[in-house]
Write a protein that holds these residues in place. Structure first.
Motif, PDB file in Angstrom:
ATOM      1  N   THR A 142       0.814  -1.207   0.000  1.00  0.00           N
ATOM      2  CA  THR A 142       0.000   0.000   0.000  1.00  0.00           C
ATOM      3  C   THR A 142       0.849   1.259   0.000  1.00  0.00           C
ATOM      4  OG1 THR A 142      -0.187  -0.192   2.416  1.00  0.00           O
ATOM      5  CG2 THR A 142      -1.989  -1.075   1.096  1.00  0.00           C
ATOM      6  N   LEU A 143       2.013   1.231   0.631  1.00  0.00           N
ATOM      7  CA  LEU A 143       2.907   2.390   0.573  1.00  0.00           C
ATOM      8  C   LEU A 143       3.442   2.588  -0.843  1.00  0.00           C
ATOM      9  CD1 LEU A 143       4.911   2.038   3.914  1.00  0.00           C
ATOM     10  CD2 LEU A 143       3.129   3.697   3.363  1.00  0.00           C
ATOM     11  N   ALA A 144       3.777   1.481  -1.520  1.00  0.00           N
ATOM     12  CA  ALA A 144       4.199   1.592  -2.917  1.00  0.00           C
ATOM     13  C   ALA A 144       3.060   2.110  -3.789  1.00  0.00           C
ATOM     14  CB  ALA A 144       4.680   0.226  -3.416  1.00  0.00           C
ATOM     15  N   LEU A 145       1.832   1.683  -3.486  1.00  0.00           N
ATOM     16  CA  LEU A 145       0.677   2.186  -4.227  1.00  0.00           C
ATOM     17  C   LEU A 145       0.488   3.675  -4.004  1.00  0.00           C
ATOM     18  CD1 LEU A 145      -1.875   1.661  -5.926  1.00  0.00           C
ATOM     19  CD2 LEU A 145      -3.064   1.061  -3.804  1.00  0.00           C
ATOM     20  N   ALA A 146       0.747   4.147  -2.776  1.00  0.00           N
ATOM     21  CA  ALA A 146       0.623   5.584  -2.494  1.00  0.00           C
ATOM     22  C   ALA A 146       1.625   6.390  -3.317  1.00  0.00           C
ATOM     23  CB  ALA A 146       0.837   5.837  -1.005  1.00  0.00           C
ATOM     24  N   ASP A 147       2.864   5.898  -3.418  1.00  0.00           N
ATOM     25  CA  ASP A 147       3.864   6.602  -4.234  1.00  0.00           C
ATOM     26  C   ASP A 147       3.438   6.662  -5.696  1.00  0.00           C
ATOM     27  OD1 ASP A 147       5.456   7.047  -2.047  1.00  0.00           O
ATOM     28  OD2 ASP A 147       6.679   5.252  -2.339  1.00  0.00           O
ATOM     29  N   TRP A 148       2.889   5.568  -6.194  1.00  0.00           N
ATOM     30  CA  TRP A 148       2.451   5.548  -7.592  1.00  0.00           C
ATOM     31  C   TRP A 148       1.287   6.506  -7.814  1.00  0.00           C
ATOM     32  CZ3 TRP A 148      -2.194   3.547  -9.771  1.00  0.00           C
ATOM     33  CH2 TRP A 148      -2.197   3.510 -11.174  1.00  0.00           C
ATOM     34  N   LEU A 149       0.356   6.557  -6.865  1.00  0.00           N
ATOM     35  CA  LEU A 149      -0.781   7.463  -6.994  1.00  0.00           C
ATOM     36  C   LEU A 149      -0.353   8.923  -6.934  1.00  0.00           C
ATOM     37  CD1 LEU A 149      -3.483   5.647  -4.825  1.00  0.00           C
ATOM     38  CD2 LEU A 149      -3.422   5.866  -7.317  1.00  0.00           C
ATOM     39  N   TYR A 150       0.624   9.225  -6.092  1.00  0.00           N
ATOM     40  CA  TYR A 150       1.146  10.594  -6.038  1.00  0.00           C
ATOM     41  C   TYR A 150       1.692  11.015  -7.398  1.00  0.00           C
ATOM     42  CZ  TYR A 150       0.879  11.262  -0.974  1.00  0.00           C
ATOM     43  OH  TYR A 150       0.433  11.435   0.312  1.00  0.00           O
ATOM     44  N   GLN A 151       2.479  10.153  -8.015  1.00  0.00           N
ATOM     45  CA  GLN A 151       3.067  10.477  -9.311  1.00  0.00           C
ATOM     46  C   GLN A 151       2.014  10.536 -10.406  1.00  0.00           C
ATOM     47  OE1 GLN A 151       6.364   7.873 -10.178  1.00  0.00           O
ATOM     48  NE2 GLN A 151       7.194   8.016  -8.113  1.00  0.00           N
ATOM     49  N   LEU A 152       0.978   9.711 -10.287  1.00  0.00           N
ATOM     50  CA  LEU A 152      -0.089   9.730 -11.276  1.00  0.00           C
ATOM     51  C   LEU A 152      -0.907  11.015 -11.183  1.00  0.00           C
ATOM     52  CD1 LEU A 152      -1.541   8.022 -13.476  1.00  0.00           C
ATOM     53  CD2 LEU A 152      -3.050   7.188 -11.663  1.00  0.00           C
ATOM     54  N   ALA A 153      -1.172  11.467  -9.968  1.00  0.00           N
ATOM     55  CA  ALA A 153      -1.986  12.661  -9.781  1.00  0.00           C
ATOM     56  C   ALA A 153      -1.206  13.945 -10.033  1.00  0.00           C
ATOM     57  CB  ALA A 153      -2.566  12.678  -8.371  1.00  0.00           C
TER      58      ALA A 153
END
Length: 272
Positions: A252-263
């Protein structure tokens, strides 16, 4: 006078290194209580826990975004915010027991089943039975969503109100957009940035809440398995369950990093 104890290396032929070597090969050991492979026990429990926590996470995210947009566009609803703060103070076991008393009580409203998965056949897996009997998930799911909903909703309302006062949203209003359109089309994407970490922490937090919920509603999931293993000192099962929770946390922390970069494309590597 006794000489000071000195640390000595005794090689890798010990219990810890044997367990670690088995872990690297996908072998988590066997349960002390049932002699079954730990991986089999965890897989069977996750077939109940993952649908429960996954649905709870999706519902919490969707409801918090809808409720956050609604509250941010109506600043006069302070009483509802006060109610959310009061709800946040309730422990999950209190919410679960209240739902049992109100919605699964023959003396009040017996709308939902209260215990386990009912009359499940031995040949039917838990996940198939849950899909065919969703009523058994309603109260556990409601308990998890109610206790997890307040924090992301309040954080989103605060972030939306901050964004609503910035120049770019004032420009959008000057173009004739309604307040709810300004919040949904312009402010929401920026307001979600600080909330992504809360959203991605939902799964490990819900896994922790599932321990209480599965005990109260007698669901054969990961939470109940870990509670029983801890009570009987079944250490291989406890270690395996902890590893599952840690893996969920890291993912989930890796998913948060990916979502930050996507947004926000400015956060991507190589973009200054």
């Amino acid at each position: 006078m006794r000489p000071a104890a000195r640390w000595r290396w005794n090689g890798t032929h010990n219990q810890y290194h044997q367990w670690l070597n088995g872990l690297l090969h996908g072998n988590l050991g066997r349960s002390y209580r049932t002699e079954e492979p730990v991986s089999t026990l965890l897989a069977s429990a996750l077939l109940v826990t993952l649908p429960l926590t996954g649905l709870a996470a999706l519902l919490t995210i969707g409801l918090s975004v809808v409720l956050g947009l609604w509250l941010a566009s109506r600043p006069g609803l302070r009483w509802l915010l006060t109610g959310l703060y009061a709800l946040d103070s309730l422990p999950i076991f209190v919410v679960a027991l209240l739902l049992l008393l109100l919605l699964a009580n023959p003396d009040f409203l017996a709308l939902f089943p209260t215990y386990g998965l009912g009359m499940q056949d031995d040949e039917t897996s838990s996940i198939v039975y849950l899909l065919s009997q969703p009523a058994f998930l309603v109260l556990p799911l409601a308990s998890l969503v109610i206790t997890a909903l307040t924090e992301p909703t309040l954080q989103l309302v605060s972030a939306l109100r901050h964004e609503a006062g910035l120049p770019y949203t004032q420009t959008a209003r000057a173009k004739g957009l309604l307040e709810k359109q300004v919040l949904r089309r312009h402010a929401l994407r920026n307001a979600l940035l600080p909330i992504f970490t809360l959203f991605t922490e939902l799964v490990p937090n819900l896994l922790a809440g599932a321990v209480v919920v599965e005990l109260i509603f007698a669901l054969p999931g990961l939470g109940r398995l870990l509670a029983d293993a801890a009570a009987t000192h079944d250490y291989p099962v406890v270690l395996g369950g902890i590893l599952v929770v840690l893996a969920a946390r890291l993912l989930t922390l890796a998913l948060a990093d990916w979502l930050y970069q996507l947004a926000d494309p400015r956060l991507r590597i190589g973009i200054q």
